[in-house]
Design a protein around this motif. Structure first.
Motif, PDB file in Angstrom:
ATOM      1  N   VAL A  28     -15.700 -19.282  35.310  1.00  0.00           N
ATOM      2  CA  VAL A  28     -17.038 -19.318  34.714  1.00  0.00           C
ATOM      3  C   VAL A  28     -17.425 -17.923  34.237  1.00  0.00           C
ATOM      4  CG1 VAL A  28     -19.473 -19.835  35.142  1.00  0.00           C
ATOM      5  CG2 VAL A  28     -17.697 -21.247  36.198  1.00  0.00           C
ATOM      6  N   ALA A  29     -18.090 -17.884  33.080  1.00  0.00           N
ATOM      7  CA  ALA A  29     -18.516 -16.604  32.518  1.00  0.00           C
ATOM      8  C   ALA A  29     -19.940 -16.708  32.008  1.00  0.00           C
ATOM      9  CB  ALA A  29     -17.584 -16.205  31.371  1.00  0.00           C
ATOM     10  N   PHE A  70     -17.611 -14.487  36.156  1.00  0.00           N
ATOM     11  CA  PHE A  70     -17.540 -13.192  35.491  1.00  0.00           C
ATOM     12  C   PHE A  70     -18.833 -12.973  34.712  1.00  0.00           C
ATOM     13  CE2 PHE A  70     -13.364 -14.961  36.072  1.00  0.00           C
ATOM     14  CZ  PHE A  70     -12.645 -13.905  36.633  1.00  0.00           C
ATOM     15  N   LEU A  71     -19.460 -11.834  34.937  1.00  0.00           N
ATOM     16  CA  LEU A  71     -20.755 -11.538  34.338  1.00  0.00           C
ATOM     17  C   LEU A  71     -20.688 -10.247  33.536  1.00  0.00           C
ATOM     18  CD1 LEU A  71     -23.849 -12.178  34.197  1.00  0.00           C
ATOM     19  CD2 LEU A  71     -24.102 -10.793  36.273  1.00  0.00           C
ATOM     20  N   GLU A  72     -21.288 -10.288  32.343  1.00  0.00           N
ATOM     21  CA  GLU A  72     -21.460  -9.106  31.504  1.00  0.00           C
ATOM     22  C   GLU A  72     -20.151  -8.373  31.226  1.00  0.00           C
ATOM     23  OE1 GLU A  72     -24.579  -7.576  29.915  1.00  0.00           O
ATOM     24  OE2 GLU A  72     -24.513  -9.745  29.972  1.00  0.00           O
ATOM     25  N   GLU A  73     -19.999  -7.139  31.728  1.00  0.00           N
ATOM     26  CA  GLU A  73     -18.830  -6.322  31.394  1.00  0.00           C
ATOM     27  C   GLU A  73     -17.527  -6.888  31.949  1.00  0.00           C
ATOM     28  OE1 GLU A  73     -20.762  -4.757  35.128  1.00  0.00           O
ATOM     29  OE2 GLU A  73     -21.452  -5.238  33.100  1.00  0.00           O
ATOM     30  N   ASP A  74     -17.629  -7.815  32.914  1.00  0.00           N
ATOM     31  CA  ASP A  74     -16.415  -8.437  33.458  1.00  0.00           C
ATOM     32  C   ASP A  74     -15.911  -9.601  32.603  1.00  0.00           C
ATOM     33  OD1 ASP A  74     -16.074  -6.760  35.651  1.00  0.00           O
ATOM     34  OD2 ASP A  74     -17.509  -7.890  36.852  1.00  0.00           O
ATOM     35  N   VAL A  75     -16.687  -9.989  31.590  1.00  0.00           N
ATOM     36  CA  VAL A  75     -16.261 -11.076  30.706  1.00  0.00           C
ATOM     37  C   VAL A  75     -15.298 -10.499  29.671  1.00  0.00           C
ATOM     38  CG1 VAL A  75     -16.999 -12.893  29.117  1.00  0.00           C
ATOM     39  CG2 VAL A  75     -18.446 -12.277  31.053  1.00  0.00           C
ATOM     40  N   LYS A 101      -9.361 -10.782  32.044  1.00  0.00           N
ATOM     41  CA  LYS A 101      -9.818 -11.307  33.339  1.00  0.00           C
ATOM     42  C   LYS A 101      -9.970 -12.827  33.309  1.00  0.00           C
ATOM     43  CE  LYS A 101     -12.104  -7.137  35.052  1.00  0.00           C
ATOM     44  NZ  LYS A 101     -13.352  -6.523  35.556  1.00  0.00           N
ATOM     45  N   LEU A 102     -10.465 -13.348  32.204  1.00  0.00           N
ATOM     46  CA  LEU A 102     -10.614 -14.802  32.113  1.00  0.00           C
ATOM     47  C   LEU A 102      -9.253 -15.496  32.118  1.00  0.00           C
ATOM     48  CD1 LEU A 102     -13.476 -15.101  29.460  1.00  0.00           C
ATOM     49  CD2 LEU A 102     -13.669 -15.181  31.946  1.00  0.00           C
TER      50      LEU A 102
END
Length: 395
Positions: free
Chosen positions: A291-292, A332-337, A341-342
């Protein structure tokens, strides 16, 4: 209401999702009263199909976005006053407000001040468990019974001093599960697995997430041979999505309509999704996911402030994780999207791995928490709660 008179219900929804809840509730109330019930209020097509006599067009209050709300604020305030006055004048057996607290709760507060004898039932709790927990105690002054759609909410309101709260079940248990085709989620088709891509149902979400999702799909395809991206699209956004995925290096299929969506859910091996109710739909359907989410400017500013003042209480945005009280689904939120990583999160979900099996086991625990143990449907339990409130006030 007596044995000779019909039950008088004033019901107010403020957005499309509430209209669907209201329609199901009205149908259940008709069934439980033998049709001896009359409805007045505010709602859309679903509620009108069940016999609602609307005060004004639903479109007058179904406003999205801060700019639109500001432009139409005088009309919205006038509709709040009109609705409250109509409730007081009618003096129904019960007032049911459904979600959309910026509208419905303002009406309820006015009604309570003008006629405290009218019982008020709220269907769907505001997210007091995420932020502004003081709203729970404030609600106790004008809400006599709260019908919760998440199983942990009765405990939250008890702890925060909110109104008496009954868990009536989430609507996905009624609207999704019975219609899902039988499925093994692609076990037989593991060599060409279906990957659901769900970038959200709002234009802003699609703009923020779909390009990154496309890059992630390209990386996934490099590691998983034959992966098939499928995008169930809301009808008014389908053409746009088709145009945007046309140049993806991996051919993506855009499907339209509810039947196509359900078929895709049944066939899917895994999903890459925006945060929202769809994560609960996926979990109930047994589809493992990553989820993002990317925030808008206001939410981004609040996130910075929250690091200092800590007014938002949850570290995950995924509803199944919140219900389970564990981080079962990667988010994953904000800069982690990022595409990397996905892709790293999705690839293990497409094969028979421990990562996939852990999510599926978590879904079984979620099912046990969410289902109503007597087999009742959410709309039936909601109708029983409303009728109980009427009987309690009458007694």
């Amino acid at each position: 209401m007596t044995s000779e008179t019909a039950l008088s219900v004033f019901v107010i929804a403020g957005e499309t999702s509430g209209d669907h809840l209201g329609g199901a509730l009205m149908a259940a109330l008709k069934a439980k009263t033998g049709g001896r019930v009359a409805f007045t209020g505010v709602g859309g097509e679903a509620m009108q199909a069940e016999g609602l006599e609307p005060l004004f067009p639903f479109s007058d209050i179904t406003v999205m976005g801060a700019d639109a709300i500001i432009r139409r604020l005088p009309q919205l305030l006038a509709r709040i006053r009109q609705t409250a006055a109509a409730v007081v004048a009618q003096k129904p057996d019960v007032l049911v407000i459904i979600d959309a607290p910026d509208f419905t709760h303002r009406v309820a507060r006015k009604v309570r001040r003008q006629d405290p004898s009218i019982p008020i039932v709220d269907y769907v709790s505001p997210t007091v468990w995420v932020w502004r927990p003081g709203r729970a105690k404030a609600m106790a002054a004008y809400v006599d019974r709260l019908m919760a759609v998440l199983p942990f909410e009765p405990g939250v309101h008890a702890r925060l001093g909110g109104p008496p709260t009954t868990y009536v079940g989430h609507p996905v248990l009624e609207t999704l599960l019975p219609e899902l085709p039988a499925s093994d989620h692609g076990v037989e088709a593991e060599k060409r697995p279906v990957l659901l891509i769900l970038p959200g149902s709002r234009s802003s979400e699609i703009s923020a997430l779909l390009p990154t999702f496309g890059e992630a799909v390209a990386r996934i395809a490099e590691r998983v041979e034959g992966v098939r991206p499928v995008l169930p699209a809301v009808s008014h956004l389908a053409d746009r999505i088709e145009a945007e995925v046309a140049d993806w290096p991996v051919k993506a299929e855009v499907v339209r309509g509810r039947e196509a969506k359900l078929a895709a859910f049944a066939e899917a091996r895994a999903a890459l999704a925006a945060s929202g109710t769809v994560t609960l739909e996926l979990a109930v359907a047994g589809v493992p996911m990553a989820v993002a989410y990317k925030l808008d400017a206001v939410a981004r500013a609040l996130r910075v402030v929250n690091r200092v003042f800590r007014f938002v209480n949850y570290t995950t945005m995924v509803l199944p994780n919140i219900i389970l009280e564990e981080h079962a689904i990667p988010d994953f939120l904000e800069e982690d999207v990022t595409p990397e990583k996905l892709a790293d999160a999705v690839v293990p979900l497409l094969a028979d791995t421990p990562t996939r099996r852990r999510q599926i086991a978590a879904f079984a625990r979620l099912d046990a928490l969410m289902r109503l143990h007597d087999g009742a449907l959410p709309s039936e339990r909601a109708a029983e709660t409303v009728l109980d409130m009427v009987r309690t006030k009458a007694g």
